[in-house]
Enzyme design. Structure first.
Site, mmCIF file in Angstrom:
data_model
loop_
_atom_site.group_PDB
_atom_site.id
_atom_site.type_symbol
_atom_site.label_atom_id
_atom_site.label_comp_id
_atom_site.label_asym_id
_atom_site.label_seq_id
_atom_site.Cartn_x
_atom_site.Cartn_y
_atom_site.Cartn_z
ATOM 1 N N GLN A 39 0.861 -1.180 0.000
ATOM 2 C CA GLN A 39 0.000 0.000 0.000
ATOM 3 C C GLN A 39 0.896 1.228 0.000
ATOM 4 O OE1 GLN A 39 -3.543 0.194 0.159
ATOM 5 N NE2 GLN A 39 -3.307 2.407 -0.097
ATOM 6 N N SER A 41 1.350 5.684 -1.132
ATOM 7 C CA SER A 41 0.600 6.937 -1.101
ATOM 8 C C SER A 41 -0.295 7.054 -2.331
ATOM 9 C CB SER A 41 1.571 8.116 -1.056
ATOM 10 O OG SER A 41 2.470 8.054 -2.153
ATOM 11 N N PRO A 44 -3.284 1.094 -3.494
ATOM 12 C CA PRO A 44 -2.847 -0.291 -3.292
ATOM 13 C C PRO A 44 -2.128 -0.860 -4.517
ATOM 14 C CG PRO A 44 -5.206 -0.215 -3.718
ATOM 15 C CD PRO A 44 -4.750 1.204 -3.596
ATOM 16 N N VAL A 45 -1.271 -1.861 -4.276
ATOM 17 C CA VAL A 45 -0.550 -2.546 -5.345
ATOM 18 C C VAL A 45 -0.913 -4.026 -5.292
ATOM 19 C CG1 VAL A 45 1.709 -3.055 -6.351
ATOM 20 C CG2 VAL A 45 1.352 -0.896 -5.124
ATOM 21 N N LYS A 59 -0.492 -1.063 -9.821
ATOM 22 C CA LYS A 59 -0.675 0.006 -8.841
ATOM 23 C C LYS A 59 -1.951 0.760 -9.194
ATOM 24 C CE LYS A 59 2.592 3.263 -8.565
ATOM 25 N NZ LYS A 59 3.831 3.967 -8.127
ATOM 26 N N ASP A 155 11.989 11.354 -4.672
ATOM 27 C CA ASP A 155 11.480 10.514 -3.583
ATOM 28 C C ASP A 155 12.289 9.220 -3.470
ATOM 29 O OD1 ASP A 155 9.835 9.990 -1.402
ATOM 30 O OD2 ASP A 155 8.256 9.071 -2.603
#
Length: 344
Positions: A39, A41, A44-45, A59, A155
């Protein structure tokens, strides 16, 4: 909603080489979204098996997220033109009414953070950690130096480093990435606490050197297995306070590596990582320099047949005990320092 769909379809109309799937295709491939891999940001994957038999990760964008829509568009547009063995490959996407999904190659061994911080009995060897450091540096080097225009990830973190069946690493999650620009426009702070460049947080300007800072944190994670959100920087700063002015990286070495790593290689990699954290961004090394430095450590292994310490197992046990006591002391010092700070 209709306007959003029309705009997005126009946006992807010119894309080539990335297959588009319907919601029903993905629903079938995921067996109605039953196997959750994680899960993020974004949303869910799920694990899925395509009609070809290929395993993929899907994703799913949360349908009520306007920020997620921007990240979705960024990721598809960037990954449609970025291709490198150390970047996770986008193999498809779905735009179907309000549904937005990204489909990636499946990475058998999940993400680096899980290996470092879970209770898994599988221990990452020092050789594997050096290889991961090398793989990640090559991926970032492609973004910074090989892509036209260059791309800043924004990121980088251990949770965004994925591992394949051979434990080779690939950089993932480009939702916050930006093509490098040379103007003074600023955007809101984005990233992950513990990995964000302090200079970026104070100036709101993200550069390649901000990615370098995040990479330095990842290198220290590989060395120490200490979570950046649980005091990693405090341990690093305490390790560099020595009577002779030299850092004692052995104090913060992951205890699972004691007796199973080459102390000189650990020192070399930690010194490299520490340079990435320099408070002045322009004094941090370039990713090309970092890639060469990490490669030289790995080359050093090849020309030295003696890659493991010559000490006996009882010596290793003694070292382990000393490190454990030092880490307790470091923890106490960190707590004391927090206590002594003036209260707001």
């Amino acid at each position: 909603m209709a306007k959003r769909n029309a705009n997005t379809k126009d946006l992807f109309a010119s894309l080539s080489g990335i297959p588009r799937y319907s919601y029903k295709d993905i629903q079938k491939a995921t067996k109605n979204f039953t196997t959750v891999l994680g899960q993020g940001s974004f949303g869910p994957v799920y694990k899925a098996a395509m009609p070809t038999g290929e395993l993929v990760a899907v994703k799913v964008l949360s349908s009520n997220s306007s920020q997620g829509e921007k990240e979705f568009q960024t990721e598809v547009l960037l990954l449609s033109r970025l291709h490198h063995r150390n970047l996770v490959n986008l193999v498809g996407y779905c735009i179907d009414k309000s549904q937005r999904m990204l489909i990636y190659e499946f990475m058998t061994n999940g993400n680096l953070a899980n290996f470092l911080y879970s209770d898994s009995p599988r221990i990452l060897s020092w050789e594997e950690r050096l290889q991961i450091a090398s793989d990640v540096s090559h991926g970032i080097e492609y973004l910074h130096e090989g892509a036209i225009p260059p791309v800043i990830h924004r990121d980088l973190k251990s949770a965004n480093i994925l591992l394949d069946k051979s434990m080779r690493a690939k950089v993932a999650d480009f939702g916050l990435s930006k093509e490098e620009t040379f103007d003074d426009r600023k955007s809101g702070l984005k990233g992950t606490y513990g990995y964000m460049d302090p200079d970026y947080m104070s100036t709101n300007q993200f550069t390649k050197k901000s990615d370098i800072y995040s990479f330095g944190i990842i290198l220290f994670e590989l060395i120490t297995a200490i979570n950046p959100q649980q005091g990693l920087l405090d341990y690093i700063n305490l390790a560099v306070i020595g009577e002779d002015g030299k850092a004692d990286w052995e104090e913060i070495l992951d205890k699972k590596l004691v007796g199973r790593s080459n102390p000189e290689e650990v020192r070399l990699l930690a010194d490299i990582a520490y340079k990435c954290l320099h408070k002045t961004p322009r004094k941090r090394p370039s990713i090309a320099d970092l890639t060469l430095s990490i490669s030289s450590i790995r080359h050093r292994r090849l020309i030295n047949s003696d890659t493991l310490p010559s000490s006996r197992s009882d010596d290793a046990s003694g070292i382990l005990g000393r490190i454990e006591s030092q880490q307790v002391e470091l923890s106490n010092m960190t707590s004391l320092r927090s206590y002594m700070l003036p209260q707001a």
